[in-house]
Design an enzyme around this catalytic site. Structure first.
Site, PDB file in Angstrom:
ATOM      1  N   SER A   1      -8.507   3.192   0.452  1.00 44.74           N
ATOM      2  CA  SER A   1      -9.541   2.163   0.465  1.00 44.74           C
ATOM      3  C   SER A   1     -10.786   2.512  -0.350  1.00 44.74           C
ATOM      4  O   SER A   1     -11.490   1.616  -0.778  1.00 44.74           O
ATOM      5  CB  SER A   1      -9.931   1.812   1.904  1.00 44.74           C
ATOM      6  OG  SER A   1     -10.149   2.976   2.662  1.00 44.74           O
TER       7      SER A   1
ATOM      8  N   HIS B   1      -4.857  -2.865   2.133  1.00 52.77           N
ATOM      9  CA  HIS B   1      -5.287  -3.368   0.817  1.00 52.77           C
ATOM     10  C   HIS B   1      -4.120  -3.758  -0.088  1.00 52.77           C
ATOM     11  O   HIS B   1      -4.343  -4.201  -1.216  1.00 52.77           O
ATOM     12  CB  HIS B   1      -6.144  -2.314   0.111  1.00 52.77           C
ATOM     13  CG  HIS B   1      -7.364  -1.944   0.877  1.00 52.77           C
ATOM     14  ND1 HIS B   1      -8.505  -2.702   0.876  1.00 52.77           N
ATOM     15  CD2 HIS B   1      -7.609  -0.910   1.718  1.00 52.77           C
ATOM     16  CE1 HIS B   1      -9.414  -2.146   1.664  1.00 52.77           C
ATOM     17  NE2 HIS B   1      -8.890  -1.050   2.187  1.00 52.77           N
TER      18      HIS B   1
ATOM     19  N   LYS C   1      -8.298  -9.185   4.973  1.00 52.09           N
ATOM     20  CA  LYS C   1      -8.586  -8.841   3.582  1.00 52.09           C
ATOM     21  C   LYS C   1      -7.946  -9.894   2.667  1.00 52.09           C
ATOM     22  O   LYS C   1      -8.457 -11.000   2.579  1.00 52.09           O
ATOM     23  CB  LYS C   1      -8.158  -7.405   3.320  1.00 52.09           C
ATOM     24  CG  LYS C   1      -9.136  -6.489   4.058  1.00 52.09           C
ATOM     25  CD  LYS C   1      -8.832  -5.028   4.015  1.00 52.09           C
ATOM     26  CE  LYS C   1      -9.988  -4.294   4.723  1.00 52.09           C
ATOM     27  NZ  LYS C   1      -9.579  -3.070   5.387  1.00 52.09           N
TER      28      LYS C   1
HETATM   29  C1  PLP Z   1     -10.045  -2.447   6.630  1.00 50.09           C
HETATM   30  C2  PLP Z   1      -9.086  -1.378   6.959  1.00 50.09           C
HETATM   31  C3  PLP Z   1      -8.633  -1.191   8.269  1.00 50.09           C
HETATM   32  C4  PLP Z   1      -9.235  -1.921   9.426  1.00 50.09           C
HETATM   33  O1  PLP Z   1      -8.854  -3.241   9.469  1.00 50.09           O
HETATM   34  P1  PLP Z   1      -9.785  -4.276  10.250  1.00 50.09           P
HETATM   35  O2  PLP Z   1      -8.921  -5.445  10.480  1.00 50.09           O
HETATM   36  O3  PLP Z   1     -10.939  -4.543   9.365  1.00 50.09           O
HETATM   37  O4  PLP Z   1     -10.189  -3.591  11.528  1.00 50.09           O
HETATM   38  C5  PLP Z   1      -7.658  -0.264   8.485  1.00 50.09           C
HETATM   39  N1  PLP Z   1      -7.151   0.475   7.484  1.00 50.09           N
HETATM   40  C6  PLP Z   1      -7.582   0.346   6.220  1.00 50.09           C
HETATM   41  C7  PLP Z   1      -6.979   1.190   5.145  1.00 50.09           C
HETATM   42  C8  PLP Z   1      -8.572  -0.576   5.930  1.00 50.09           C
HETATM   43  O5  PLP Z   1      -9.019  -0.683   4.677  1.00 50.09           O
END
Ligand code: PLP
Length: 387
Positions: A180, A208, A240
């Protein structure tokens, strides 16, 4: 002062001194490339709305319509009486999209990682993670009670040493699919075969990649052609690229049934509003049908990388929508982010402890909703602040 006040004040003061103090900006518009912040228009390059679906009219319609029919609150946890038809259909559609037997909805990605890892391993087992994994997986590893070790970033050899040295019951290996803060991909085919050689299970957090990678956007497993046997535990998020909210674990019938019985962050929490699930079902459909979103995003990625490296910026080895510019010192990253903001571009500075000390960066994220002109504007601003 009370000892708590004293302690908190010291923590806050130290954060400020380190240039690590975090603050929120208040947004007065829908998510998209043009944001209204404090009454001012800025072009945002920091959201995870990779396909530009967060404010799509069809999602808004689906959510409004479902809210009128099914209300707002789900009323209870899934196991009590909060599991609606919309949740159930969404799970079915996610399983189909990802090519897994079943899927289970969680309210957030953080909770999905916490719930899956702590359900799968405990005392007597081991959990091995890439050292750059997302905080939610690292936290889950610590909470699980299993032996917890980190291996070198994207190194199957380093992982192999961990696996070979363990003689306990079960070994779970967990990695981000797309990292990320760096944007690079995990070498999943190599990792999958290494894990299988040691009779472990591989879990991939595709927060992602889901929606962005693979021919139909099914994510990193589709990108590499990996099945449920290669990656038995697949996690994805819906907040996302799907532009909605929530997360899922997808895998075998047995895995999902076990998580329903054991996963504490699934059991002891209120189900997400059914209208959110209804909107997400539309996201899944659009993400699959409108491949132009991925094509456009890829064009922007190429254009950004070319433009930024011509300006002399140090990019990272990222083929994805996450395009960090390596800066180094926290204060420099903050100053650049601030200078860009003054020019009307919002790019966040990522500092430790989110990234290792000395590797503060500007994290540019691109979305299918950005135009070429907006991207060129960012590049011009980057040129400007470099001088
Ligand atoms: C954003 C993210 C999460 C968390 O997801 P949410 O739904 O925002 O709690 C978990 N793992 C990764 C790699 C992320 O980028």
């Amino acid at each position: 002062m009370n000892p708590f006040d004293q302690h908190l004040q010291a923590v806050l003061d130290e954060r400020r001194l380190q240039h690590r103090y975090r603050q929120r900006r208040e947004i007065g518009s829908a998510q998209g490339p043009v944001l209204n912040v404090d009454g001012r228009k800025v072009i945002g390059f920091c959201s995870n709305d990779y396909l530009g679906l967060a404010a799509h009219p069809e999602l808004i319609d689906a959510m409004s319509q479902a809210a009128r029919e099914l209300g707002v609150g789900s009323g209870a946890s899934h196991l009590v009486c909060g599991h609606s038809r919309e949740h159930h259909e969404l799970e079915r559609e996610i399983a189909e999209y990802t090519g897994r037997e079943r899927a289970l909805l969680f309210s957030t990605g953080y909770m999905a990682n916490l719930g899956a890892i702590t359900a799968l391993v405990g005392k007597g087992d081991a959990i091995w993670q890439d050292r750059l994994n997302h905080a939610s997986m690292l936290d889950a590893g610590a909470l699980s009670g299993a032996r917890f070790g980190r291996f070198l970033h994207n190194s199957p050899a380093s992982l192999k040493a961990k696996l070979a040295g363990f003689s306990g019951a079960r070994q779970l290996v967990a990695v981000d699919g797309v990292f990320s803060m760096d944007g690079d991909l995990a070498p999943l085919p190599e990792l999958a075969s290494t894990v299988r050689e040691h009779s472990g299970w591989l879990m991939v957090d595709d927060a992602h990649g889901f929606g962005c990678l693979g021919k139909t956007g099914a994510g990193i497993c589709e990108h590499f052609g990996l099945s449920q046997l290669d990656v038995p535990v697949l996690m994805g998020t819906l907040g996302k690229a799907m532009g909605s909210f929530g997360a899922f674990i997808a895998g075998s019938e047995r895995l999902i049934e076990a998580l329903i019985q054991l996963s504490r962050s699934y059991i002891y929490t209120t189900a997400m509003p059914p209208a959110v699930a209804a909107a997400t079902r539309v996201s899944l459909r659009l993400a699959q049908a409108e491949s132009w979103r991925r094509t456009h995003l890829e064009e922007l990625i190429v254009r950004f990388r070319q433009g930024a490296s011509e300006l002399g910026y140090q990019l990272m080895d990222s083929p994805t929508a996450i395009q960090p510019i390596m800066i180094g010192a926290d204060a420099d990253a903050m100053a650049l982010s601030e200078a860009l903001y003054q020019r009307g571009y919002w790019v966040s500075a990522i500092r430790p402890p989110t990234v290792p000390a000395g590797s503060a960066r500007l994290r540019v994220t691109l979305t299918a909703a950005h135009s070429h002109a907006q991207l060129d504007g960012l590049l011009a601003a980057l040129k400007d602040v470099r001088q």
